[in-house]
Every structure is written in C-alpha cells, then in structure tokens.
Design an enzyme around this catalytic site. Structure first.
Site, PDB file in Angstrom:
ATOM      1  N   HIS A 185      14.679   5.527 -64.016  1.00  0.00           N
ATOM      2  CA  HIS A 185      15.768   6.501 -63.861  1.00  0.00           C
ATOM      3  C   HIS A 185      15.623   7.259 -62.535  1.00  0.00           C
ATOM      4  O   HIS A 185      16.599   7.439 -61.804  1.00  0.00           O
ATOM      5  CB  HIS A 185      15.729   7.547 -64.989  1.00  0.00           C
ATOM      6  N   LYS A 235      22.317  10.068 -83.037  1.00  0.00           N
ATOM      7  CA  LYS A 235      21.069   9.406 -82.645  1.00  0.00           C
ATOM      8  C   LYS A 235      19.915  10.353 -82.936  1.00  0.00           C
ATOM      9  O   LYS A 235      20.088  11.568 -82.897  1.00  0.00           O
ATOM     10  CB  LYS A 235      21.079   9.105 -81.138  1.00  0.00           C
ATOM     11  N   ARG A 258      19.596  -3.370 -65.295  1.00  0.00           N
ATOM     12  CA  ARG A 258      18.337  -4.111 -65.230  1.00  0.00           C
ATOM     13  C   ARG A 258      18.554  -5.588 -65.506  1.00  0.00           C
ATOM     14  O   ARG A 258      18.027  -6.445 -64.821  1.00  0.00           O
ATOM     15  CB  ARG A 258      17.340  -3.562 -66.269  1.00  0.00           C
ATOM     16  N   SER A 309      12.644   3.264 -71.574  1.00  0.00           N
ATOM     17  CA  SER A 309      12.107   4.356 -72.409  1.00  0.00           C
ATOM     18  C   SER A 309      11.764   3.824 -73.804  1.00  0.00           C
ATOM     19  O   SER A 309      10.722   4.161 -74.363  1.00  0.00           O
ATOM     20  CB  SER A 309      13.129   5.486 -72.565  1.00  0.00           C
TER      21      SER A 309
HETATM   22  P1  ADP Z   1      21.475   5.095 -72.517  1.00  0.00           P
HETATM   23  O1  ADP Z   1      21.130   5.351 -73.962  1.00  0.00           O
HETATM   24  O2  ADP Z   1      22.724   5.788 -72.061  1.00  0.00           O
HETATM   25  O3  ADP Z   1      21.425   3.653 -72.100  1.00  0.00           O
HETATM   26  P2  ADP Z   1      19.045   5.425 -70.993  1.00  0.00           P
HETATM   27  O4  ADP Z   1      18.245   6.652 -70.777  1.00  0.00           O
HETATM   28  O5  ADP Z   1      18.389   4.284 -71.685  1.00  0.00           O
HETATM   29  O6  ADP Z   1      20.338   5.903 -71.732  1.00  0.00           O
HETATM   30  O7  ADP Z   1      19.591   4.899 -69.605  1.00  0.00           O
HETATM   31  C1  ADP Z   1      20.398   5.700 -68.776  1.00  0.00           C
HETATM   32  C2  ADP Z   1      20.853   4.849 -67.607  1.00  0.00           C
HETATM   33  O8  ADP Z   1      19.714   4.483 -66.816  1.00  0.00           O
HETATM   34  C3  ADP Z   1      21.520   3.532 -68.003  1.00  0.00           C
HETATM   35  O9  ADP Z   1      22.516   3.230 -67.058  1.00  0.00           O
HETATM   36  C4  ADP Z   1      20.393   2.529 -67.903  1.00  0.00           C
HETATM   37  O10 ADP Z   1      20.878   1.224 -67.679  1.00  0.00           O
HETATM   38  C5  ADP Z   1      19.669   3.084 -66.703  1.00  0.00           C
HETATM   39  N1  ADP Z   1      18.261   2.685 -66.659  1.00  0.00           N
HETATM   40  C6  ADP Z   1      17.336   2.810 -67.639  1.00  0.00           C
HETATM   41  N2  ADP Z   1      16.151   2.329 -67.229  1.00  0.00           N
HETATM   42  C7  ADP Z   1      16.328   1.877 -65.965  1.00  0.00           C
HETATM   43  C8  ADP Z   1      15.489   1.238 -64.996  1.00  0.00           C
HETATM   44  N3  ADP Z   1      14.210   0.935 -65.261  1.00  0.00           N
HETATM   45  N4  ADP Z   1      16.028   0.926 -63.796  1.00  0.00           N
HETATM   46  C9  ADP Z   1      17.330   1.182 -63.546  1.00  0.00           C
HETATM   47  N5  ADP Z   1      18.187   1.777 -64.401  1.00  0.00           N
HETATM   48  C10 ADP Z   1      17.692   2.111 -65.599  1.00  0.00           C
END
Ligand code: ADP
Length: 159
Positions: free
Chosen positions: A16, A40, A88, A125
């Site tokens: 992120h 959630k 990703r 995550s």
């Molecule tokens: P959500 O539940 O909205 O997917 P996340 O916290 O999992 O929330 O992800 C938020 C955003 O960050 C999403 O667009 C996700 O694809 C992106 N994201 C998560 N991990 C990575 C990563 N390692 N590299 C790039 N983008 C990421």
C-alpha cells in the site's frame, strides 16, 4: 488533481505504501480512505487502521480518514477527480474492473490503477494475518513487507 485511495488497510503494508508514494508524485492532493464496513470484521478497528497509516505515511502529505457507506458518494463529497486502486494479479484486475464500472456509473469519477511494485507484488494484508495467526513467532520474517508500526501491532495482537 485530487486522488482518493480507498481500502481496508487491515493493516497497511509496504505494498500500500508503495502505491501511495508513487501516486503522490502526480496527485495534487492524495486522500487515503479507510473503509469502515459494519458487514466486515477486520482485525484492527477503523481508528487503529487510520493510526497505523498515519505512522507509516508521516513523511508524505497524504491525508487519512475513515469512511463508511458508498465509495462513489464519499468520493464525490471529497471532490475526488480519480479513485486509485493497486493491481497485483489478474484476479485483482477482474474484480477492480467491475468496481470501476459501478463507481463510474454512480459517480462519474474515473478509476485509475497502479501496478504493484515488483518487490511487493505478493504482499497481502490477509495472507500476512493468516500466517501471523498460525505462527506469530515467524512475524519477523515479514519485516520488509510491513511498516514498523503494522509489524508491532500484529506482534502485539497475536503474541
Ligand atoms: P480492499 O479490501 O479494498 O481490497 P486492501 O487493503 O486489501 O483493501 O487493498 C486496498 C488497495 O490496495 C486495493 O486496490 C489493493 O488492490 C491494493 N493493494 C493491496 N496490496 C497491494 C500491494 N502489495 N501492491 C499494490 N497494491 C496493493
């Protein structure tokens, strides 16, 4: 250009942070929005996730806040010109492409995608939380994938 980066950030990872740093190179204003979704059950509360983001992003000028409800409405209310998401895998693209269409229809705001940085393409995550739950003593192995505050929060939660 006001760019809104929404997500769960449960907790924020270096994946992120990498997306946020790269977006701050072209966004005039970058808003990071933590989804507080009553349906959630996240590991960390919205307040904790905001706090972890604040610590991870203290050297950037990203603004962080929690939101609930429809993303399209929140984005409009914030005056966002673009919604940012990270990609990703092809699976991310399939899901995000659909969300982008719905959010565009609801708000008229474009979604833009940044590819994951190669060094963080596998970082998630959920996978980190799953591993932490199974064996918290191995969390240090993920030190390069997490901001120090996220690592410490996971260690505190699971040990
Ligand atoms: P959500 O539940 O909205 O997917 P996340 O916290 O999992 O929330 O992800 C938020 C955003 O960050 C999403 O667009 C996700 O694809 C992106 N994201 C998560 N991990 C990575 C990563 N390692 N590299 C790039 N983008 C990421």
């Amino acid at each position: 250009m006001t760019v809104l980066f929404p997500g769960s950030f449960d907790p924020v990872t270096m994946g992120h942070v990498s997306v946020i740093r790269r977006a701050s190179a072209f966004a005039d204003r970058l808003l990071v929005a933590v989804l507080d979704n009553p349906d959630k059950t996240p590991l960390f509360s919205a307040e904790e996730r905001v706090q972890l983001l604040q610590e991870a992003l203290c050297h950037t000028n990203a603004e962080i806040e929690a939101f609930s409800g429809l993303l399209a409405d929140y984005a409009r209310q914030k005056g966002a010109n673009a919604i940012l998401r990270g990609l990703r895998t092809p699976g991310d693209f399939e899901r995000e492409y659909r969300y982008a269409a719905y959010n565009g229809r609801l708000s008229g705001i474009e979604t833009i995608f940044l590819p994951a940085a190669p060094e963080f393409v596998h970082v998630s995550s959920s996978i980190i939380k799953e591993a932490a739950r199974l064996d918290p003593t191995r969390l240090a192995a993920f030190a390069e994938l997490l901001p120090p505050a996220s690592l410490a929060a996971l260690q505190k939660t699971f040990s």
